[in-house]
Design an enzyme around this catalytic site. Structure first.
Site, PDB file in Angstrom:
ATOM      1  N   LYS A   1     -12.695  -0.720   7.254  1.00 11.83           N
ATOM      2  CA  LYS A   1     -13.317  -1.821   6.581  1.00 11.83           C
ATOM      3  C   LYS A   1     -14.228  -2.578   7.300  1.00 11.83           C
ATOM      4  O   LYS A   1     -15.525  -2.912   7.036  1.00 11.83           O
ATOM      5  CB  LYS A   1     -12.391  -2.541   5.690  1.00 11.83           C
ATOM      6  CG  LYS A   1     -11.036  -1.780   5.380  1.00 11.83           C
ATOM      7  CD  LYS A   1     -10.996  -0.998   4.282  1.00 11.83           C
ATOM      8  CE  LYS A   1      -9.764  -0.232   4.393  1.00 11.83           C
ATOM      9  NZ  LYS A   1      -9.409   0.260   3.040  1.00 11.83           N
TER      10      LYS A   1
ATOM     11  N   ASP B   1       0.736  -4.848  10.034  1.00 13.53           N
ATOM     12  CA  ASP B   1      -0.490  -4.033   9.552  1.00 13.53           C
ATOM     13  C   ASP B   1      -1.707  -4.756   9.170  1.00 13.53           C
ATOM     14  O   ASP B   1      -1.830  -5.412   8.259  1.00 13.53           O
ATOM     15  CB  ASP B   1       0.047  -2.795   8.717  1.00 13.53           C
ATOM     16  CG  ASP B   1      -1.163  -1.939   8.419  1.00 13.53           C
ATOM     17  OD1 ASP B   1      -1.649  -1.575   9.155  1.00 13.53           O
ATOM     18  OD2 ASP B   1      -1.062  -1.416   7.186  1.00 13.53           O
TER      19      ASP B   1
ATOM     20  N   TRP C   1       1.005  -1.190  -0.137  1.00  8.79           N
ATOM     21  CA  TRP C   1      -0.117   0.044   0.080  1.00  8.79           C
ATOM     22  C   TRP C   1       1.079   1.326   0.110  1.00  8.79           C
ATOM     23  O   TRP C   1       1.885   1.294   0.790  1.00  8.79           O
ATOM     24  CB  TRP C   1      -0.854  -0.043   1.175  1.00  8.79           C
ATOM     25  CG  TRP C   1      -1.677   1.168   1.526  1.00  8.79           C
ATOM     26  CD1 TRP C   1      -2.525   1.525   0.402  1.00  8.79           C
ATOM     27  CD2 TRP C   1      -2.188   2.052   2.609  1.00  8.79           C
ATOM     28  NE1 TRP C   1      -3.440   2.648   0.891  1.00  8.79           N
ATOM     29  CE2 TRP C   1      -2.992   2.878   2.225  1.00  8.79           C
ATOM     30  CE3 TRP C   1      -1.516   1.832   4.070  1.00  8.79           C
ATOM     31  CZ2 TRP C   1      -3.520   3.860   3.154  1.00  8.79           C
ATOM     32  CZ3 TRP C   1      -1.789   3.196   4.831  1.00  8.79           C
ATOM     33  CH2 TRP C   1      -2.959   3.800   4.455  1.00  8.79           C
TER      34      TRP C   1
HETATM   35  N1  PMP Z   1      -3.127  -0.599   6.058  1.00  4.27           N
HETATM   36  C1  PMP Z   1      -3.358  -0.828   4.832  1.00  4.27           C
HETATM   37  C2  PMP Z   1      -2.807  -2.231   4.174  1.00  4.27           C
HETATM   38  C3  PMP Z   1      -4.569  -0.508   4.142  1.00  4.27           C
HETATM   39  O1  PMP Z   1      -5.117  -0.912   3.212  1.00  4.27           O
HETATM   40  C4  PMP Z   1      -5.080   0.756   4.994  1.00  4.27           C
HETATM   41  C5  PMP Z   1      -6.476   1.344   4.082  1.00  4.27           C
HETATM   42  N2  PMP Z   1      -6.467   1.459   2.761  1.00  4.27           N
HETATM   43  C6  PMP Z   1      -4.719   1.236   5.827  1.00  4.27           C
HETATM   44  C7  PMP Z   1      -3.604   0.438   6.597  1.00  4.27           C
HETATM   45  C8  PMP Z   1      -5.069   2.444   6.598  1.00  4.27           C
HETATM   46  O2  PMP Z   1      -6.451   2.330   7.270  1.00  4.27           O
HETATM   47  P1  PMP Z   1      -7.371   3.806   7.531  1.00  4.27           P
HETATM   48  O3  PMP Z   1      -8.084   4.077   6.252  1.00  4.27           O
HETATM   49  O4  PMP Z   1      -8.030   3.016   8.794  1.00  4.27           O
HETATM   50  O5  PMP Z   1      -6.469   4.598   7.916  1.00  4.27           O
END
Ligand code: PMP
Length: 398
Positions: free
Chosen positions: A246, A211, A130
């Site tokens: 999510k 994460d 990401w």
């Molecule tokens: N880590 C990963 C792997 C993600 O895909 C995301 C969200 N796209 C996040 C962290 C961040 O999450 P948040 O939207 O709660 O900040």
């Protein structure tokens, strides 16, 4: 005065969302951003969340600051979800957890902590990962490197290469791992592969930073946390950032958590104190509304059970969409292997389309996915899946 300020090109994924909104194509489909839409293409409000909202609904209630670490019930909710309700380390007080501003906030506080207390450490992220992982750690002045992960040619994981790479790292280097539903590839390690990774982590005294943003969307709440719990069982120090964006469908409330597993109670207290200090100097304390929802849903047994069922329903709908997409594509292009679609977990599928093919989907069909070919499978539904599968087959055939 501000002429010398660089223009910001915008975030590629959020920018795609804006482009999609401006598209007048009536058949347009948004498979870009990682958001779960239901069968009707609507962002759901979970029933468990509705109940929690009803319980707190009091628009004129006073709004004091929360503690720097957030609500105790939010923190407890994170801990039990990640480590298991009856985990011994929780009873022993060996986990420092703070509630954070989404998973992103958890990563930021964690990155700051690593920068402050492990200044020599480099952070290694999977290739690919990401994009914000890199931005967040670099933004905290932590040097970021990449470890081999995805094998594009075979739609698989370069496991041996990854392990060989980890063997070259230095003590206290950080490796950022996705315990489940890898973003963007959807390709996860098996439990046996996790064991191997964690043995290397232990032998080389690396710092695992896990994460987890999609717990419950892979196999189930517990299996998705396998890597976390195995690291604990092996007595490893561990950082875990988690997001409720999510799995509680609470994207805009910005709820998540950062947990650090420590060897002793004294160290846990020290780490907890420094996490608080980090929060204080960045944003002082987290917002309260989302935290209250998390607190209620996670700590009320009946609501928690309902929540788990609702997450599994989202998971199962995504899996059904994967099967359908695979079968249409196989029928249209019989000489090509589409097994990867159902081997991948979570919201995303790395489709292997070229940037040109992704561009054609957008301009000719109004179908939006990320240029690296990541598709958010959770944007598919029975009304748009044939359209998408046929369009994909079209651009793949030419
Ligand atoms: N880590 C990963 C792997 C993600 O895909 C995301 C969200 N796209 C996040 C962290 C961040 O999450 P948040 O939207 O709660 O900040």
């Amino acid at each position: 005065m501000f002429e010398r300020i660089d223009y910001y090109a915008g975030d590629p994924i959020l920018g795609l969302m804006e482009k999609y909104s401006a598209d007048s194509n009536p058949n347009k489909v948004n498979l870009g951003i990682g958001i779960y839409y239901d069968e009707n293409g609507v962002l759901p409000v979970l029933d468990c969340v509705k109940t929690a909202e009803e319980r707190i609904a009091d628009p004129i209630a006073p709004r004091p600051y929360l503690p720097m670490a957030g609500l105790p019930g939010h923190r407890k909710g994170c801990q039990e979800l990640l480590f298991g309700k009856d985990a011994q380390i929780l009873k022993d007080g060996l986990v420092a957890t703070i509630a954070t501003i989404g998973g992103s906030g958890a990563l930021k506080v964690g990155a700051e902590f690593i920068h402050d207390w492990f200044p020599q450490a480099k952070c290694y992220v999977s290739d690919p990962t990401w994009g914000n992982h890199i931005a967040i750690f670099e933004g905290s002045d932590v040097e970021v490197g990449k470890y081999p992960y995805y094998d594009k040619a075979n739609s698989s994981i370069k496991f041996d290469e990854m392990i060989a790479f980890f063997e070259t790292l230095n003590k206290n280097d950080v490796i950022l791992l996705h315990p489940c539903c890898h973003n963007p590839t959807g390709m996860d390690l098996t439990q046996a592969q996790w064991d191997t990774v964690l043995n290397v982590v232990k032998a080389r005294e690396l710092i695992p930073f896990m994460d987890i943003a999609y717990q419950g969307f892979g196999e189930d709440m517990d299996s998705d946390a396998y890597a976390i719990r195995k690291a604990v069982e092996m007595g490893l120090p561990l950082f875990v950032s988690n997001s409720f964006s999510k799995n509680l469908s609470l994207y805009g409330e910005r709820v998540g958590g950062l947990s650090v597993v420590c060897p002793t109670v004294d160290e846990t207290d020290r780490v907890f104190g420094q996490l608080n200090a980090t929060v204080r100097r960045i944003y002082s304390s987290p917002p309260s509304h989302g935290g209250r929802v998390v607190d209620i849903v996670m700590n009320d047994e009946a609501l928690h059970e309902q929540w788990v069922g609702e997450v599994y329903a989202m998971r199962d709908r995504i899996k059904a969409m994967r099967l359908k997409l695979k079968s249409v594509l196989e029928a249209k292009i019989p000489n090509r292997n589409f097994d990867y679609i159902t081997r991948q977990n979570g919201m995303f599928s790395f489709t292997g389309l070229t940037p040109e093919q992704v561009e054609r989907l957008q301009t000719e069909f109004g179908i939006y996915m990320v240029s690296n070919s990541r598709m958010c499978v959770a944007g598919l539904n029975t009304s748009n899946i044939d359209y998408v599968a046929n369009a994909m087959a079209d651009v793949l055939k030419d």
